[in-house]
Design a protein around this motif. Structure first.
Motif, PDB file in Angstrom:
ATOM      1  N   VAL A 245     121.476  88.009  -8.590  1.00  0.00           N
ATOM      2  CA  VAL A 245     122.002  89.153  -7.676  1.00  0.00           C
ATOM      3  C   VAL A 245     123.280  89.058  -7.166  1.00  0.00           C
ATOM      4  CG1 VAL A 245     119.486  89.604  -6.729  1.00  0.00           C
ATOM      5  CG2 VAL A 245     120.813  87.833  -5.581  1.00  0.00           C
ATOM      6  N   ALA A 246     124.117  88.102  -7.500  1.00  0.00           N
ATOM      7  CA  ALA A 246     125.454  87.831  -6.929  1.00  0.00           C
ATOM      8  C   ALA A 246     126.118  86.611  -7.770  1.00  0.00           C
ATOM      9  CB  ALA A 246     125.381  87.447  -5.473  1.00  0.00           C
ATOM     10  N   VAL A 247     127.675  86.641  -7.503  1.00  0.00           N
ATOM     11  CA  VAL A 247     128.329  85.614  -7.985  1.00  0.00           C
ATOM     12  C   VAL A 247     129.171  84.929  -6.960  1.00  0.00           C
ATOM     13  CG1 VAL A 247     130.176  84.871  -9.605  1.00  0.00           C
ATOM     14  CG2 VAL A 247     128.402  86.572 -10.416  1.00  0.00           C
ATOM     15  N   LYS A 248     129.064  83.683  -6.545  1.00  0.00           N
ATOM     16  CA  LYS A 248     129.770  83.018  -5.652  1.00  0.00           C
ATOM     17  C   LYS A 248     130.942  82.520  -6.424  1.00  0.00           C
ATOM     18  CE  LYS A 248     128.224  81.204  -1.937  1.00  0.00           C
ATOM     19  NZ  LYS A 248     127.392  80.118  -0.886  1.00  0.00           N
ATOM     20  N   GLN A 249     132.142  82.728  -5.919  1.00  0.00           N
ATOM     21  CA  GLN A 249     133.403  82.388  -6.566  1.00  0.00           C
ATOM     22  C   GLN A 249     133.880  81.077  -5.852  1.00  0.00           C
ATOM     23  OE1 GLN A 249     136.015  86.050  -5.920  1.00  0.00           O
ATOM     24  NE2 GLN A 249     135.579  86.304  -8.132  1.00  0.00           N
ATOM     25  N   HIS A 250     134.324  80.045  -6.697  1.00  0.00           N
ATOM     26  CA  HIS A 250     134.825  78.876  -6.244  1.00  0.00           C
ATOM     27  C   HIS A 250     136.313  78.714  -7.124  1.00  0.00           C
ATOM     28  CE1 HIS A 250     130.966  77.873  -4.542  1.00  0.00           C
ATOM     29  NE2 HIS A 250     130.613  78.385  -5.517  1.00  0.00           N
ATOM     30  N   THR A 251     136.939  77.477  -6.806  1.00  0.00           N
ATOM     31  CA  THR A 251     138.107  77.300  -7.481  1.00  0.00           C
ATOM     32  C   THR A 251     138.221  77.114  -9.043  1.00  0.00           C
ATOM     33  OG1 THR A 251     138.751  75.920  -5.478  1.00  0.00           O
ATOM     34  CG2 THR A 251     140.191  75.623  -7.632  1.00  0.00           C
ATOM     35  N   ALA A 252     137.229  76.216  -9.654  1.00  0.00           N
ATOM     36  CA  ALA A 252     137.204  75.972 -10.975  1.00  0.00           C
ATOM     37  C   ALA A 252     135.799  76.476 -11.670  1.00  0.00           C
ATOM     38  CB  ALA A 252     137.262  74.583 -11.342  1.00  0.00           C
ATOM     39  N   MET A 253     135.078  77.007 -10.889  1.00  0.00           N
ATOM     40  CA  MET A 253     133.848  77.600 -11.401  1.00  0.00           C
ATOM     41  C   MET A 253     133.227  78.519 -10.336  1.00  0.00           C
ATOM     42  SD  MET A 253     130.813  74.664 -10.708  1.00  0.00           S
ATOM     43  CE  MET A 253     130.297  74.131  -9.108  1.00  0.00           C
TER      44      MET A 253
END
Length: 266
Positions: A245-253
């Motif tokens: 249901v979602a994508v959580k964004q981080h620095t490298a992944m």
């Protein structure tokens, strides 16, 4: 800043064809006789223009499955010089507006789950839902983005008349990652260990490299491992009635977030 409008003429479709060659680095784009026929039979093409130049488009045609019609949103492309500027979302919202007028209630399309830029748009921004994973969907593709790997795809269902797509998404549960991630000597991410999934109602995440194309260009074996590891993990989650249901964004992944399907109000 951008003019987002419906495309209806052969001249405009020829512009779409030219942009398709640039976006996917292909020499044989979709024939205009096919796109024009689709337009005459329930299809929708939306263009994004900057100073009268086509810089993005979405193309969909009528679909039918299990007694219900839907819009199959087959392609969305943005010129490389205009990416990460919100144009994809503008195209989708215009496509949704026209689709509702035409009587559609659902839009369906596919995307590569390892391309999380698309995942963030489709799930986090548009509130689409993924409950289907297709192995090697298009066979061995030869374009610049897909060459060399099985063309696995997530299928997105966008319930365009449902209140769900207007709701603010919150993730108050504890989220358990299905992978333990480490770094190679060349500083690329890899799956060190996969954890089992137990359908107890908790939320799960599937970590994916943020720049998969960089890994693919430098380490083909590692790219294939990511394809196979994510395939197994996602299929396992879907088999236990979880949906993405979602994508959580981080620095490298980035993390795909999975929740029990019965919790969604669609």
């Amino acid at each position: 800043m951008y003019d987002i409008r419906e495309i209806t003429t052969m001249e405009e479709l020829l512009q779409v064809q030219a942009l398709e060659k640039i976006v996917w680095q292909v020499t044989a784009p979709v024939p205009t006789h096919q796109t024009l026929t689709a337009l005459k039979n329930g299809g929708i093409v939306i263009g994004a223009y900057h100073q009268q130049t086509l810089i993005g488009f979405s193309y969909g045609f009528a679909g039918f499955r299990e007694g219900k019609s839907y819009l199959c949103s087959h392609m969305l492309g943005i010129h490389p010089d205009y990416r990460s500027q919100g144009i994809g979302a503008l195209l989708k919202h215009k496509q949704k507006e026209v689709a509702i007028i035409r009587g559609y209630e659902v839009m369906v399309w596919t995307f590569d789950p390892l391309e999380t830029r698309n995942g963030y748009l489709n799930l986090t921004k548009l509130h689409g839902v993924c409950d289907t994973y297709i192995e090697n969907c298009y066979g061995e593709m030869q374009d610049g983005f897909n060459k060399g790997l099985p063309s696995d795809r997530f299928e997105v269902n966008w319930h365009i008349t449902s209140p769900y797509i207007q709701q603010t998404q919150t993730f108050n549960h504890n989220i358990t990652a299905v992978f333990q991630i480490a770094h190679t000597k060349s500083h690329h991410l890899y799956v060190q260990k996969a954890h089992p999934v137990i359908a107890t109602g908790e939320y799960y995440s599937v970590p994916v490299p943020k720049d998969f194309q960089d890994i693919k260009a430098q380490d083909a074996a590692l790219a294939l491992d990511w394809r196979l590891q994510t395939r197994a993990a996602i299929q396992n989650l879907l088999a236990q009635d979880y949906v993405a249901v979602a994508v959580k964004q981080h620095t490298a992944m980035n993390d795909y977030i999975f929740v029990p399907k019965h919790q969604l109000e669609i």
